[in-house]
Design a protein around this motif. Sequence first.
Motif, PDB file in Angstrom:
ATOM      1  N   LEU A  10       0.831  -1.208   0.000  1.00 31.59           N
ATOM      2  CA  LEU A  10       0.000   0.000   0.000  1.00 31.59           C
ATOM      3  C   LEU A  10       0.869   1.263   0.000  1.00 31.59           C
ATOM      4  N   GLU A  11       1.949   1.244   0.767  1.00 35.70           N
ATOM      5  CA  GLU A  11       2.847   2.400   0.800  1.00 35.70           C
ATOM      6  C   GLU A  11       3.517   2.621  -0.557  1.00 35.70           C
ATOM      7  N   ASN A  12       3.923   1.539  -1.205  1.00 30.69           N
ATOM      8  CA  ASN A  12       4.519   1.663  -2.541  1.00 30.69           C
ATOM      9  C   ASN A  12       3.505   2.203  -3.548  1.00 30.69           C
ATOM     10  N   ASN A  13       2.290   1.722  -3.441  1.00 31.78           N
ATOM     11  CA  ASN A  13       1.226   2.207  -4.314  1.00 31.78           C
ATOM     12  C   ASN A  13       0.998   3.707  -4.101  1.00 31.78           C
ATOM     13  N   TYR A  69      -6.773   9.796  -7.579  1.00 30.22           N
ATOM     14  CA  TYR A  69      -5.531   9.311  -6.978  1.00 30.22           C
ATOM     15  C   TYR A  69      -5.429   9.742  -5.515  1.00 30.22           C
ATOM     16  N   LYS A  70      -5.801  10.977  -5.230  1.00 31.38           N
ATOM     17  CA  LYS A  70      -5.745  11.472  -3.848  1.00 31.38           C
ATOM     18  C   LYS A  70      -6.706  10.692  -2.958  1.00 31.38           C
ATOM     19  N   GLN A  75      -7.602   6.437   1.165  1.00 33.17           N
ATOM     20  CA  GLN A  75      -8.135   5.122   1.543  1.00 33.17           C
ATOM     21  C   GLN A  75      -6.998   4.178   1.929  1.00 33.17           C
ATOM     22  N   ASN A  76      -5.909   4.222   1.166  1.00 29.53           N
ATOM     23  CA  ASN A  76      -4.756   3.379   1.497  1.00 29.53           C
ATOM     24  C   ASN A  76      -4.182   3.735   2.862  1.00 29.53           C
ATOM     25  N   ASP A  77      -4.113   5.034   3.153  1.00 34.28           N
ATOM     26  CA  ASP A  77      -3.601   5.467   4.461  1.00 34.28           C
ATOM     27  C   ASP A  77      -4.471   4.941   5.601  1.00 34.28           C
ATOM     28  N   LEU A  78      -5.777   4.962   5.391  1.00 33.37           N
ATOM     29  CA  LEU A  78      -6.681   4.417   6.409  1.00 33.37           C
ATOM     30  C   LEU A  78      -6.434   2.921   6.610  1.00 33.37           C
ATOM     31  N   GLU A  79      -6.254   2.208   5.499  1.00 34.53           N
ATOM     32  CA  GLU A  79      -5.998   0.763   5.566  1.00 34.53           C
ATOM     33  C   GLU A  79      -4.652   0.481   6.238  1.00 34.53           C
ATOM     34  N   ILE A  80      -3.653   1.279   5.920  1.00 39.74           N
ATOM     35  CA  ILE A  80      -2.328   1.123   6.547  1.00 39.74           C
ATOM     36  C   ILE A  80      -2.431   1.316   8.056  1.00 39.74           C
ATOM     37  N   ALA A  81      -3.154   2.349   8.472  1.00 41.16           N
ATOM     38  CA  ALA A  81      -3.318   2.616   9.907  1.00 41.16           C
ATOM     39  C   ALA A  81      -4.031   1.436  10.582  1.00 41.16           C
ATOM     40  N   LYS A  82      -5.044   0.901   9.921  1.00 41.94           N
ATOM     41  CA  LYS A  82      -5.783  -0.235  10.469  1.00 41.94           C
ATOM     42  C   LYS A  82      -4.880  -1.463  10.603  1.00 41.94           C
TER      43      LYS A  82
END
Length: 91
Positions: A10-13, A69-70, A75-82
């Motif tokens: 997710l971070e790479n994406n 994209y933003k 959404q990816n940041d939320l998933e990463i935090a979870k």
Amino acid sequence: MSNKSEIEKLENNNAELAKEILLNEAAIYETEKEMSEIETQLLEHPKIQQYVNNLRLLVDRIKLKNQLYKNEIFQNDLEIAKLRKEDNDNE
């Protein structure tokens, strides 16, 4: 079980999306700058008007794509935090 690989993915994406946004923003800036420098008399020519209108449509599409994209990054940041919270709770 660690979520490290999913977080990394997710971070790479997000990094790739951020690069794309920056490139798009630079293209938008350059296009708008060039359009603003077109002489008023030239803008009255139908062919030039058509080109400028097409450029404006393309800029609008790029802006919309950047917004998508933003949203994806958010959404990816939320998933990463979870996922990180899950990893911390499992330790």
